[in-house]
Enzyme design. Structure first.
Site, mmCIF file in Angstrom:
data_model
loop_
_atom_site.group_PDB
_atom_site.id
_atom_site.type_symbol
_atom_site.label_atom_id
_atom_site.label_comp_id
_atom_site.label_asym_id
_atom_site.label_seq_id
_atom_site.Cartn_x
_atom_site.Cartn_y
_atom_site.Cartn_z
ATOM 1 N N TYR A 275 54.023 43.952 46.205
ATOM 2 C CA TYR A 275 52.924 43.695 45.277
ATOM 3 C C TYR A 275 53.486 43.338 43.899
ATOM 4 O O TYR A 275 54.143 44.158 43.242
ATOM 5 C CB TYR A 275 52.008 44.906 45.134
ATOM 6 C CG TYR A 275 51.252 45.283 46.393
ATOM 7 C CD1 TYR A 275 51.147 44.410 47.468
ATOM 8 C CD2 TYR A 275 50.630 46.526 46.499
ATOM 9 C CE1 TYR A 275 50.455 44.766 48.619
ATOM 10 C CE2 TYR A 275 49.924 46.880 47.645
ATOM 11 C CZ TYR A 275 49.853 45.999 48.698
ATOM 12 O OH TYR A 275 49.158 46.356 49.838
ATOM 13 N N HIS B 296 55.160 47.863 56.518
ATOM 14 C CA HIS B 296 54.054 46.999 56.109
ATOM 15 C C HIS B 296 53.645 46.026 57.214
ATOM 16 O O HIS B 296 52.463 45.762 57.413
ATOM 17 C CB HIS B 296 54.459 46.223 54.849
ATOM 18 C CG HIS B 296 53.331 45.838 53.971
ATOM 19 N ND1 HIS B 296 53.500 45.482 52.659
ATOM 20 C CD2 HIS B 296 51.997 45.751 54.191
ATOM 21 C CE1 HIS B 296 52.337 45.190 52.113
ATOM 22 N NE2 HIS B 296 51.402 45.343 53.033
ATOM 23 N N PRO C 85 38.373 47.608 52.342
ATOM 24 C CA PRO C 85 37.136 48.172 52.908
ATOM 25 C C PRO C 85 35.880 47.510 52.359
ATOM 26 O O PRO C 85 34.811 47.653 52.954
ATOM 27 C CB PRO C 85 37.210 49.649 52.493
ATOM 28 C CG PRO C 85 37.999 49.631 51.222
ATOM 29 C CD PRO C 85 39.045 48.567 51.436
ATOM 30 N N LEU C 86 36.025 46.788 51.239
ATOM 31 C CA LEU C 86 34.895 46.063 50.666
ATOM 32 C C LEU C 86 35.039 44.554 50.873
ATOM 33 O O LEU C 86 34.460 43.749 50.129
ATOM 34 C CB LEU C 86 34.763 46.389 49.168
ATOM 35 C CG LEU C 86 34.575 47.868 48.835
ATOM 36 C CD1 LEU C 86 34.505 48.081 47.333
ATOM 37 C CD2 LEU C 86 33.327 48.423 49.520
ATOM 38 N N GLY C 87 35.817 44.183 51.896
ATOM 39 C CA GLY C 87 35.960 42.764 52.208
ATOM 40 C C GLY C 87 36.548 41.961 51.076
ATOM 41 O O GLY C 87 36.106 40.850 50.794
ATOM 42 N N GLY D 12 36.216 42.482 48.049
ATOM 43 C CA GLY D 12 35.170 42.348 47.031
ATOM 44 C C GLY D 12 33.918 41.650 47.497
ATOM 45 O O GLY D 12 32.858 41.791 46.875
ATOM 46 N N PHE D 13 33.992 40.914 48.610
ATOM 47 C CA PHE D 13 32.852 40.098 49.023
ATOM 48 C C PHE D 13 31.651 40.944 49.406
ATOM 49 O O PHE D 13 30.502 40.565 49.133
ATOM 50 C CB PHE D 13 33.252 39.193 50.193
ATOM 51 C CG PHE D 13 32.211 38.167 50.530
ATOM 52 C CD1 PHE D 13 32.071 37.022 49.758
ATOM 53 C CD2 PHE D 13 31.347 38.345 51.600
ATOM 54 C CE1 PHE D 13 31.107 36.072 50.055
ATOM 55 C CE2 PHE D 13 30.374 37.407 51.905
ATOM 56 C CZ PHE D 13 30.257 36.260 51.132
ATOM 57 N N GLY E 80 28.728 41.935 46.986
ATOM 58 C CA GLY E 80 27.718 40.985 46.542
ATOM 59 C C GLY E 80 28.025 40.322 45.220
ATOM 60 O O GLY E 80 27.200 39.562 44.689
#
Length: 331
Positions: free
Chosen positions: A57, A125, A205-207, A209-210, A213
């Site tokens: 990263y 990884h 877990p939130l795609g 950010g997608f 919404g």
């Protein structure tokens, strides 16, 4: 407001919600170091003490950033980092090494960047196709014996690969993408982890950010890593808004945000499968951490979970541009 503790495999206890450090790198655009540090400190302040990073990263800069927080708060943090990826995946350079020499080289470099003498959870990884997983895990186990690492983890392994690894050394957690719109791991990997007593750490877990919404084609800059994922291309991103709308319908019904419902769904799925689940959403904003932690108070009915289960069928595009890069591509 605190995130209560949970125990993954191999008796590794962490906060019930973690923090994904990759968000604090330039993969989603430029980030101010001072803001990133403030976000990390706030996460720990509200009980999100499981901090996840990787040597790749920011080319190591993310570990160096986290070192600034660990300097005064190491005892409060359950620290996870990873090794194995070489090159720059964001630019399409996806090399992998899992040989013993590289294992030892990477841990020493990570410990130096992190400014600590031990890592709580050390992940492979990605699997090296040229090195048997038994050999890689055996080399990682040496680090446990030496005190450089406390627990071992694996990322994006298949059920069969997980079984082979557990035969060599206890595995505390598998980290793979798992969310309302990415459910392929439920076919084999999640049940195997539950059977073997291995915890699960869903990344994205939130795609990416997608699923909150808040992400549209207009909000993704030219240097954003999401441009490399099929679900965010011009042919898919508009179609996938239907998935977000379905999540928002449930969110409105329970008085929560789409992000909170997405995280609560994963918590419920962990209960359904009988294994501990610690999601690691990433963010650059302190108020989003508060929002994510509040997901621990969101309860979903069985009917609502079932409604959310159906959303994966609405999704257009694969979760990875390279099938073999994720576990489902090798099953």
């Amino acid at each position: 407001m605190t995130a209560s503790p949970i125990t993954l495999g191999d008796n590794l206890t962490t906060s019930q919600l973690g923090f994904g450090g990759m968000a604090l790198t330039p993969v989603y655009g430029a980030v101010e170091p001072a803001d990133a540090l403030a976000t990390l400190h706030h996460a720990i302040d509200v009980g999100v003490t499981f901090i996840d990073t990787a040597n790749v990263y920011g080319g190591g800069s993310n570990e160096q950033l986290i070192a600034a927080v660990l300097r005064d708060r190491r005892a409060e943090v359950q620290l996870a980092t990873k090794f194995g990826i070489t090159g720059n995946p964001a630019a399409g350079d996806r090399g992998v090494r899992g040989d013993r020499d590289y294992v030892r080289q990477c841990i020493d470099e990570s410990l130096q960047r992190l400014g600590t003498d031990t890592v709580d959870l050390y992940y492979l990884h990605r699997l090296d196709p040229n090195t048997p997983i038994e050999d890689t895990v055996a080399a990682m186990a040496e680090l446990v014996t030496e005190g450089k690492v406390r627990h071992l983890g694996l990322s994006e392994v298949t059920a069969a690969e997980l079984r082979r690894a557990v035969a060599v050394h206890p595995i505390a957690a598998v980290q793979s993408e798992w969310s309302i719109w990415s459910r392929d791991v439920e076919s084999n990997v999640v049940p195997a982890a539950a059977e073997l007593g291995v915890g699960f750490v869903p990344y994205a877990p939130l795609g990416r950010g997608f699923l909150t919404g808040t992400v549209t084609a207009d909000t993704i800059s030219s240097n954003d890593i999401r441009n490399h994922f099929p679900r965010f291309d011009d042919g898919s991103i508009d179609t996938n808004r239907a998935a977000v709308a379905a999540i928002q319908t449930v969110a409105d019904a329970v008085g929560a945000t789409a992000a909170q419902v997405s995280l609560a769904w994963l918590r419920h799925k962990g209960s359904d499968f009988g294994l501990p689940v610690v999601s690691i959403p990433g963010t650059r904003k302190q108020h989003r951490i508060d929002e994510n932690v509040s997901s621990l108070d969101v309860d979903l009915s069985a009917a609502q979970v079932a409604e959310l289960d159906s959303i994966a069928g609405l999704v257009s595009g694969e979760r990875s541009a390279v099938a073999s890069w994720v576990s489902s591509g090798r099953e």
